[in-house]
Design an enzyme around this catalytic site. Structure first.
Site, PDB file in Angstrom:
ATOM      1  CE  LYS A   9     -27.152 -36.166  42.621  1.00 26.55           C
ATOM      2  NZ  LYS A   9     -26.690 -37.167  41.640  1.00 26.55           N
ATOM      3  CB  SER A  25     -22.386 -16.892  43.741  1.00 23.96           C
ATOM      4  OG  SER A  25     -21.537 -17.055  42.659  1.00 23.96           O
ATOM      5  CB  THR A  57     -20.538 -20.142  42.911  1.00 28.95           C
ATOM      6  OG1 THR A  57     -20.922 -18.828  43.267  1.00 28.95           O
ATOM      7  CG2 THR A  57     -21.743 -21.035  42.754  1.00 28.95           C
ATOM      8  CE1 TYR A  58     -22.447 -15.730  47.991  1.00 30.56           C
ATOM      9  CE2 TYR A  58     -20.410 -15.832  46.733  1.00 30.56           C
ATOM     10  CZ  TYR A  58     -21.481 -15.109  47.221  1.00 30.56           C
ATOM     11  OH  TYR A  58     -21.601 -13.774  46.927  1.00 30.56           O
ATOM     12  N   GLY A  73     -23.931 -12.730  39.132  1.00 29.39           N
ATOM     13  CA  GLY A  73     -22.554 -12.274  39.021  1.00 29.39           C
ATOM     14  C   GLY A  73     -21.813 -13.065  37.960  1.00 29.39           C
ATOM     15  CB  ALA A  74     -18.320 -14.307  37.819  1.00 33.71           C
ATOM     16  CB  ALA A  75     -22.355 -17.963  38.727  1.00 28.65           C
TER      17      ALA A  75
END
Length: 126
Positions: A9, A25, A57-58, A73-75
Site C-alpha cells: 500500500k 493506467s 487498474t494496473y 487513460g480512463a483512470a
C-alpha cells in the site's frame, strides 16, 4: 484455503499528473513500486480520498526518483492533479501462512516522499 490479503500500500500518495490520452493506467515512480512490492502490470486498487472514487487498474513503471503518480487513460477521469489517493495491491495467501504474512506499507508526504514504512496497520481504538 487462500485469502485475498493486502500485499502492498502507498498511503496518501499525491496524483502528480493526469494523462487522458496516454497508454497505460497508473504510472508510479519505480522507487515507490519497489518499496511496497508492486510489479509492472500488476492489478492495483486506487481509492481517491478527495472524491470517494474507487477503481481497479494496473501499475506501469514511472521514472525512478520522480515521485510521480500519473493517472492515465480512463483512470484520468477519476482523479485530479493534487488528489490524495491510496494505492493497494492484494495477493492470495494460504491460510496456513497468515501467521508470517506482513503487508508492505509506505506512508507518503505531500511530495510523495516515504515518511514511514510498516508491516501492519495500527489498532484502531474507539
Amino acid at each position: 484455503m487462500q485469502l485475498n490479503m493486502l500485499k502492498g500500500k502507498l498511503h496518501q500518495a499525491r496524483v502528480t499528473q493526469t494523462e487522458l490520452e496516454y497508454e497505460g493506467s497508473c504510472a508510479i515512480d519505480l522507487d515507490l513500486l519497489e518499496a511496497v512490492g508492486i510489479h509492472e502490470y500488476e492489478q492495483i486498487h486506487v481509492y481517491n480520498i478527495e472524491n470517494g472514487e474507487r477503481f481497479v487498474t494496473y501499475a506501469i513503471i514511472g521514472e525512478r526518483g520522480s515521485r510521480m503518480i500519473s493517472m492515465n487513460g480512463a483512470a484520468a477521469h477519476k482523479c485530479n492533479e493534487g488528489d490524495r489517493v491510496i494505492i493497494c495491491a492484494y495477493a492470495g495467501v494460504p491460510e496456513s501462512e497468515l501467521g508470517e504474512f506482513q503487508p508492505r506499507l509506505a506512508y507518503l508526504d505531500a511530495d510523495n516522499r516515504i515518511t514511514q514504512r510498516r508491516g501492519s496497520i495500527p489498532l484502531q481504538v474507539a
